[in-house]
Scaffold this motif. Structure first.
Motif, short mmCIF file in Angstrom:
data_model
loop_
_atom_site.label_atom_id
_atom_site.label_comp_id
_atom_site.label_asym_id
_atom_site.label_seq_id
_atom_site.Cartn_x
_atom_site.Cartn_y
_atom_site.Cartn_z
N ASN A 73 -13.16 3.56 -9.10
CA ASN A 73 -13.71 2.53 -9.98
C ASN A 73 -12.68 2.06 -11.01
OD1 ASN A 73 -16.21 2.49 -8.77
ND2 ASN A 73 -17.02 4.11 -10.07
N GLY A 74 -12.58 0.74 -11.13
CA GLY A 74 -11.70 0.18 -12.14
C GLY A 74 -10.24 0.16 -11.76
N ALA A 75 -9.92 0.51 -10.53
CA ALA A 75 -8.52 0.55 -10.11
C ALA A 75 -8.40 0.00 -8.71
CB ALA A 75 -7.99 1.98 -10.16
N ASN A 76 -7.26 -0.56 -8.40
CA ASN A 76 -6.99 -0.96 -7.02
C ASN A 76 -6.48 0.25 -6.26
OD1 ASN A 76 -7.88 -3.53 -7.26
ND2 ASN A 76 -5.89 -4.51 -7.11
N SER A 77 -7.38 1.14 -6.01
CA SER A 77 -7.02 2.39 -5.38
C SER A 77 -8.23 2.93 -4.66
CB SER A 77 -6.55 3.40 -6.44
OG SER A 77 -6.19 4.63 -5.85
N MET A 78 -7.98 3.71 -3.61
CA MET A 78 -9.07 4.38 -2.92
C MET A 78 -8.58 5.76 -2.51
SD MET A 78 -9.35 2.68 0.87
CE MET A 78 -8.02 2.79 2.06
N TYR A 79 -9.53 6.58 -2.11
CA TYR A 79 -9.15 7.92 -1.69
C TYR A 79 -9.89 8.30 -0.41
CZ TYR A 79 -13.55 9.40 -3.91
OH TYR A 79 -14.88 9.56 -4.25
N LEU A 91 0.84 -1.19 0.00
CA LEU A 91 0.00 0.00 0.00
C LEU A 91 0.88 1.24 0.00
CD1 LEU A 91 -2.47 -1.11 2.84
CD2 LEU A 91 -2.59 -1.65 0.41
N VAL A 92 0.49 2.22 -0.80
CA VAL A 92 1.24 3.47 -0.86
C VAL A 92 0.26 4.63 -0.80
CG1 VAL A 92 2.81 4.91 -2.19
CG2 VAL A 92 3.08 2.42 -2.24
N GLU A 93 0.43 5.47 0.22
CA GLU A 93 -0.41 6.66 0.36
C GLU A 93 0.26 7.86 -0.29
OE1 GLU A 93 -0.57 4.50 4.44
OE2 GLU A 93 0.94 5.16 3.00
N SER A 94 -0.55 8.80 -0.70
CA SER A 94 -0.04 10.07 -1.23
C SER A 94 -1.09 11.14 -1.02
CB SER A 94 0.31 9.94 -2.71
OG SER A 94 -0.83 9.60 -3.47
N GLY A 95 -0.67 12.38 -1.17
CA GLY A 95 -1.62 13.48 -1.13
C GLY A 95 -1.61 14.33 0.12
N GLY A 96 -0.78 13.98 1.08
CA GLY A 96 -0.74 14.79 2.29
C GLY A 96 -0.11 16.15 2.04
N GLY A 97 -0.19 17.01 3.05
CA GLY A 97 0.41 18.32 2.91
C GLY A 97 -0.02 19.26 4.01
N LEU A 98 0.25 20.53 3.80
CA LEU A 98 -0.09 21.59 4.74
C LEU A 98 -1.31 22.33 4.22
CD1 LEU A 98 0.63 23.43 7.18
CD2 LEU A 98 2.08 24.73 5.60
N PRO A 111 -6.98 25.75 8.26
CA PRO A 111 -8.28 25.29 8.78
C PRO A 111 -9.40 25.66 7.81
CG PRO A 111 -7.01 26.34 10.51
CD PRO A 111 -6.25 26.56 9.23
N GLY A 112 -10.32 24.72 7.63
CA GLY A 112 -11.40 24.91 6.68
C GLY A 112 -11.07 24.46 5.28
N GLY A 113 -9.82 24.14 5.03
CA GLY A 113 -9.41 23.71 3.71
C GLY A 113 -9.67 22.24 3.44
N SER A 114 -9.22 21.79 2.29
CA SER A 114 -9.47 20.41 1.85
C SER A 114 -8.19 19.76 1.36
CB SER A 114 -10.51 20.38 0.73
OG SER A 114 -11.76 20.89 1.16
N LEU A 115 -8.14 18.46 1.50
CA LEU A 115 -7.09 17.63 0.92
C LEU A 115 -7.71 16.32 0.49
CD1 LEU A 115 -3.97 17.88 3.31
CD2 LEU A 115 -4.10 18.67 0.94
N ARG A 116 -7.07 15.69 -0.49
CA ARG A 116 -7.51 14.37 -0.93
C ARG A 116 -6.32 13.43 -0.88
NH1 ARG A 116 -11.83 12.92 -5.36
NH2 ARG A 116 -11.06 10.97 -6.22
N LEU A 117 -6.45 12.40 -0.06
CA LEU A 117 -5.42 11.38 0.06
C LEU A 117 -5.76 10.22 -0.85
CD1 LEU A 117 -4.96 11.25 3.94
CD2 LEU A 117 -3.94 12.83 2.29
N SER A 118 -4.73 9.60 -1.38
CA SER A 118 -4.91 8.40 -2.22
C SER A 118 -4.15 7.24 -1.60
CB SER A 118 -4.39 8.65 -3.62
OG SER A 118 -5.16 9.62 -4.29
N CYS A 119 -4.65 6.05 -1.88
CA CYS A 119 -4.00 4.82 -1.44
C CYS A 119 -3.99 3.86 -2.63
CB CYS A 119 -4.75 4.20 -0.27
SG CYS A 119 -4.12 2.60 0.26
N ASP A 120 -2.81 3.57 -3.13
CA ASP A 120 -2.66 2.64 -4.25
C ASP A 120 -2.27 1.27 -3.70
OD1 ASP A 120 -1.16 5.29 -6.10
OD2 ASP A 120 -3.21 4.54 -6.24
N ILE A 121 -2.95 0.26 -4.20
CA ILE A 121 -2.82 -1.10 -3.66
C ILE A 121 -2.28 -2.02 -4.74
CG2 ILE A 121 -4.05 -2.99 -2.54
CD1 ILE A 121 -6.36 -0.70 -2.22
#
Length: 124
Positions: free
Chosen positions: A74-80, A4-11, A14-24
């Protein structure tokens, strides 16, 4: 085995958004449960969200319900993990993990495979 590999973190402010991914890669079946967990300095690792791989059903910790959305790609071994309206207390290292078996659980000890983690920092 699974990797498993995560990505998408950062600074983010407050009130903001981020999207993390996990590739499997490796073994994952529809019966498995994928989890998102986080760990802040000096605290225990805690459950954030789960995704039942086959059905795509999700479950959230009360602390993130309504703000975070976990889903398969969908269609990938990945989640967010889409994280909106982030708060200071969301600051942590975030991990994705695959369950040891088909039993649903929010306990980290029931997850066998883990990514390396990605840091999320909420700061003004």
């Amino acid at each position: 085995q699974a990797q498993l590999v995560e990505s998408g973190g950062g600074l983010v402010q407050p009130g903001g958004s981020l999207r993390l991914s996990c590739d499997i890669t490796g073994r994952i079946f529809s019966s498995h449960v994928m989890g998102w967990f986080r760990q802040a300095p000096g605290k225990e690792r805690e459950f954030v969200a789960t995704v039942r791989w086959g059905a795509g059903t999700t479950y959230y910790a009360d602390s993130v319900k309504g703000r975070f959305t976990a889903a398969k790609v969908n269609g990938a071994n990945s989640m967010y993990l889409q994280m909106n309206n982030l708060k200071f207390e969301d600051t942590a290292t975030y991990y994705c993990a695959r369950s040891s078996d088909a039993n649903w659980s929010t306990r980290p000890s029931d997850y066998r495979y883990w990514g390396q983690g990605t840091q999320v920092t909420v700061s003004s």
